[in-house]
Design an enzyme around this catalytic site. Structure first.
Site, PDB file in Angstrom:
ATOM      1  CG  ASP A  77      -0.265  -0.027   2.515  1.00  0.00           C
ATOM      2  OD1 ASP A  77       0.967  -0.235   2.519  1.00  0.00           O
ATOM      3  OD2 ASP A  77      -0.928   0.168   3.547  1.00  0.00           O
TER       4      ASP A  77
ATOM      5  CG  HIS B 277      19.657   4.564 -20.031  1.00  0.00           C
ATOM      6  ND1 HIS B 277      18.646   4.211 -20.883  1.00  0.00           N
ATOM      7  CD2 HIS B 277      20.032   5.813 -20.409  1.00  0.00           C
ATOM      8  CE1 HIS B 277      18.420   5.193 -21.738  1.00  0.00           C
ATOM      9  NE2 HIS B 277      19.260   6.179 -21.470  1.00  0.00           N
TER      10      HIS B 277
ATOM     11  CG  ASP C 250      22.515  12.042 -17.695  1.00  0.00           C
ATOM     12  OD1 ASP C 250      21.780  12.997 -17.365  1.00  0.00           O
ATOM     13  OD2 ASP C 250      22.393  11.437 -18.782  1.00  0.00           O
TER      14      ASP C 250
ATOM     15  CG  ASP D  68      18.965  15.438 -19.488  1.00  0.00           C
ATOM     16  OD1 ASP D  68      19.844  14.900 -18.802  1.00  0.00           O
ATOM     17  OD2 ASP D  68      18.494  14.927 -20.535  1.00  0.00           O
TER      18      ASP D  68
ATOM     19  CG  HIS E  16      24.045   8.597 -26.947  1.00  0.00           C
ATOM     20  ND1 HIS E  16      24.107   9.964 -27.106  1.00  0.00           N
ATOM     21  CD2 HIS E  16      25.061   8.268 -26.091  1.00  0.00           C
ATOM     22  CE1 HIS E  16      25.101  10.441 -26.363  1.00  0.00           C
ATOM     23  NE2 HIS E  16      25.709   9.431 -25.749  1.00  0.00           N
TER      24      HIS E  16
ATOM     25  CG  HIS F  73      16.494  14.245 -25.234  1.00  0.00           C
ATOM     26  ND1 HIS F  73      15.932  14.987 -24.223  1.00  0.00           N
ATOM     27  CD2 HIS F  73      17.624  13.707 -24.705  1.00  0.00           C
ATOM     28  CE1 HIS F  73      16.675  14.883 -23.135  1.00  0.00           C
ATOM     29  NE2 HIS F  73      17.729  14.124 -23.401  1.00  0.00           N
TER      30      HIS F  73
ATOM     31  CG  HIS G  70      13.974  11.195 -23.172  1.00  0.00           C
ATOM     32  ND1 HIS G  70      14.198   9.875 -22.910  1.00  0.00           N
ATOM     33  CD2 HIS G  70      15.165  11.822 -22.947  1.00  0.00           C
ATOM     34  CE1 HIS G  70      15.469   9.706 -22.550  1.00  0.00           C
ATOM     35  NE2 HIS G  70      16.064  10.879 -22.563  1.00  0.00           N
TER      36      HIS G  70
ATOM     37  CD  GLU H 180      21.712  13.612 -24.073  1.00  0.00           C
ATOM     38  OE1 GLU H 180      22.188  12.749 -23.329  1.00  0.00           O
ATOM     39  OE2 GLU H 180      20.509  13.941 -24.056  1.00  0.00           O
TER      40      GLU H 180
ATOM     41  CE1 TYR I 172      28.893   7.539 -22.723  1.00  0.00           C
ATOM     42  CE2 TYR I 172      28.453   7.565 -25.087  1.00  0.00           C
ATOM     43  CZ  TYR I 172      28.229   8.086 -23.824  1.00  0.00           C
ATOM     44  OH  TYR I 172      27.362   9.132 -23.670  1.00  0.00           O
TER      45      TYR I 172
ATOM     46  NE  ARG J 271      25.099  11.207 -21.208  1.00  0.00           N
ATOM     47  CZ  ARG J 271      25.188   9.987 -20.722  1.00  0.00           C
ATOM     48  NH1 ARG J 271      25.832   9.047 -21.387  1.00  0.00           N
ATOM     49  NH2 ARG J 271      24.636   9.660 -19.556  1.00  0.00           N
TER      50      ARG J 271
ATOM     51  CD  GLU K 295      21.953  15.474 -21.127  1.00  0.00           C
ATOM     52  OE1 GLU K 295      22.286  14.708 -20.208  1.00  0.00           O
ATOM     53  OE2 GLU K 295      20.900  15.336 -21.774  1.00  0.00           O
TER      54      GLU K 295
HETATM   55  N1  GLY Z   1      19.288  11.465 -18.766  1.00  0.00           N
HETATM   56  C1  GLY Z   1      18.642  11.020 -19.894  1.00  0.00           C
HETATM   57  C2  GLY Z   1      19.186  11.650 -21.085  1.00  0.00           C
HETATM   58  O1  GLY Z   1      20.200  12.301 -21.028  1.00  0.00           O
HETATM   59  O2  GLY Z   1      18.617  11.573 -22.132  1.00  0.00           O
HETATM   60 MN    MN Z   2      20.928  13.300 -19.346  1.00  0.00          MN
HETATM   61 MN    MN Z   3      19.433  13.994 -22.136  1.00  0.00          MN
END
Ligand code: GLY
Ligand code: MN
Ligand code: MN
Length: 446
Positions: free
Chosen positions: A38, A242, A259, A270, A349, A353, A360, A383, A387, A405, A407
């Site tokens: 619950d 991720h 991140d 982000d 990637h 976005h 996203h 971003e 890697y 990365r 971003e």
């Molecule tokens: N943290 C998710 C992205 O960078 O898209």
């Molecule tokens: Mn991110």
């Molecule tokens: Mn992002």
């Protein structure tokens, strides 16, 4: 409410102006989700519902009926209930829906089965986001069937269903001045959180201890939750895109990829930064880092009104591929390595976005078969990353397990773009200086 009431009213008007005549729009609030037994997850309103209503409660349904004489905006919501409010907290009730949230008319949610079919009856089209909430899809179908069952008595069921999300998501793509203000505030809090993590980082700490520092900075500035699960990845964990376990111990010589971004008033930020646990980049770490940074700069230069969505991504691919060739991690001609997508072994990637109420965010990336052309008010992330997989035997050992990365969040302006997240340093020298200053301060206090 940081988004002014009038803005919610403007959004509803603007949506209704785009709806065909004699139509009705129906949107449910987000359900409450159970975490275990619950215990519930912290409630987060559905972004589309929030965008049009600003109404923060679950068990609510918003209805828009352009041209309705007794009011175009109807809100079904929970009734006031002394006993329930004692346990669970304040409810606006129907009076609150009208006075505080600008509804023209409000009804108890428990009466929706009796009232909503009557509102839909006689309207030609129903605007609804089918498939997003299966329980509600079923309920709406039942209400339509109630009307159909009365067709012989003269009831007129609607003949068309229209995708509400498509209209709404295009509106959400263009951020207003008020939205940009909230997003800028979210970005600043997140930038401060990244600085704090860099200042506190030491070999021997655990990843979750840096996550706690981020969370502390988010919450003490008014954010109720991160916009997504924070990634704090030390060493080779940075090569898991991720990674959210955040349970490893940080070792001397590791790079730390964080991140993380806070959510503020239902708007996301982000940010990713990558920095050395020791406070000093190794030559290999720095070589990779500088390529990613150069790729990001090239992407910023490709973001302006009239440029298309994919130009920034293409710019990052160009710089990263050329950089990997320079370091000897890829061999061959840059153009051919791009054409064959060889760079994807290291950069798998996209460069960004849309960003908004959802991390996203919604909005089409292609229109009429072409990449979308950028316009002022659109917000996106930039971003790029490199890697080097820990098990990549095609490259010398010294490069393996390095993941970088960088971003930032940007808004398209009239002449180019503005970076919302530039409060946190990203030149390698600046990061080293910031970390060195934090260490010197700690030693002076010790
Ligand atoms: N943290 C998710 C992205 O960078 O898209
Ligand atoms: Mn991110
Ligand atoms: Mn992002």
């Amino acid at each position: 409410m940081p988004i002014p009431k009038q803005e919610y009213a403007r959004r509803r008007k603007s949506l209704m102006a785009q709806m065909e005549p004699n139509s009705i729009a129906v949107l449910p609030a987000a359900p409450v989700y159970i975490r275990n037994r619950d215990a519930e997850y912290i409630y987060r309103q559905d972004s589309d519902f929030q965008y049009l209503t600003g109404f923060p409660e679950p068990e609510a349904v918003a209805v828009l009926m352009p041209g309705r004489e007794h009011g175009e905006y109807i809100l079904f919501c929970r009734e006031k209930d002394k006993e329930r409010e004692l346990w669970d907290g304040y409810r606006a009730g129907q009076d609150g829906a009208v006075v505080e949230y600008g509804a023209d008319d409000a009804f108890p949610i428990n009466d929706i089965d009796d009232i909503l079919p009557g509102l839909i009856e006689g309207r030609e089209r129903v605007y609804y986001a089918m498939g997003a909430n299966q329980d509600f899809d079923r309920r709406l179908t039942n209400w339509i069937n109630v009307i159909r069952s009365k067709a012989r008595q003269g009831a007129q069921p609607p003949n068309e269903f229209v995708a509400l999300d498509h209209l709404l998501h295009d509106m959400r793509l263009y951020k207003s001045a008020a939205e940009l203000k909230v997003m800028q505030a979210a970005a600043q809090i997140s930038a401060q959180a990244h600085i704090r993590a860099m200042q506190i980082c030491r070999p021997g700490l655990y990843e979750y201890q840096l996550e706690a520092e981020l969370q502390h900075e988010f919450m003490r500035n008014g954010s109720r939750a991160p916009a997504y699960a924070s990634i704090v990845a030390a060493g080779r964990n940075a090569c898991i895109l991720h990674y959210t376990e955040n349970t490893s111990q940080i070792r001397d010589g590791d790079l730390i990829l964080i991140d993380a971004g806070c959510e503020l008033d239902c708007y996301a930020s982000d940010i990713t930064r990558t920095f050395p646990a020791s406070g000093r980049f190794s030559p290999e770490q720095r070589a990779i880092y500088d390529i990613v940074l150069e790729a990001q700069e090239a992407a910023f230069a490709a973001i302006a009104p009239g440029r298309h969505w994919n130009e920034a991504h293409e710019a990052t691919v160009q710089v990263i591929t050329a950089g990997l060739v320079r370091l000897g991690l890829l061999k061959g001609e840059v153009d051919e390595l791009i054409a064959s997508e060889a760079y994807r072994a290291f950069y798998m990637h996209r460069a960004g976005h849309w960003l908004g109420m959802d991390v996203h965010d919604v909005g089409d990336y292609r229109v009429g078969g072409e990449w979308r052309v950028l316009e002022p008010g659109m917000v996106m992330t930039v971003e790029p990353g490199i890697y080097v997989a820990p098990d990549n035997e095609d490259v010398p050992r010294k490069w393996r397990g390095i993941g970088v990365r960088i971003e930032d969040d940007v808004v398209v302006t009239r002449s180019g773009c503005e970076i919302l997240t530039d409060g946190v340093p990203k030149q390698a020298d600046e990061i080293e200086a910031l970390m060195a200053a934090a260490r010197a301060r700690d030693e002076a206090l010790a």
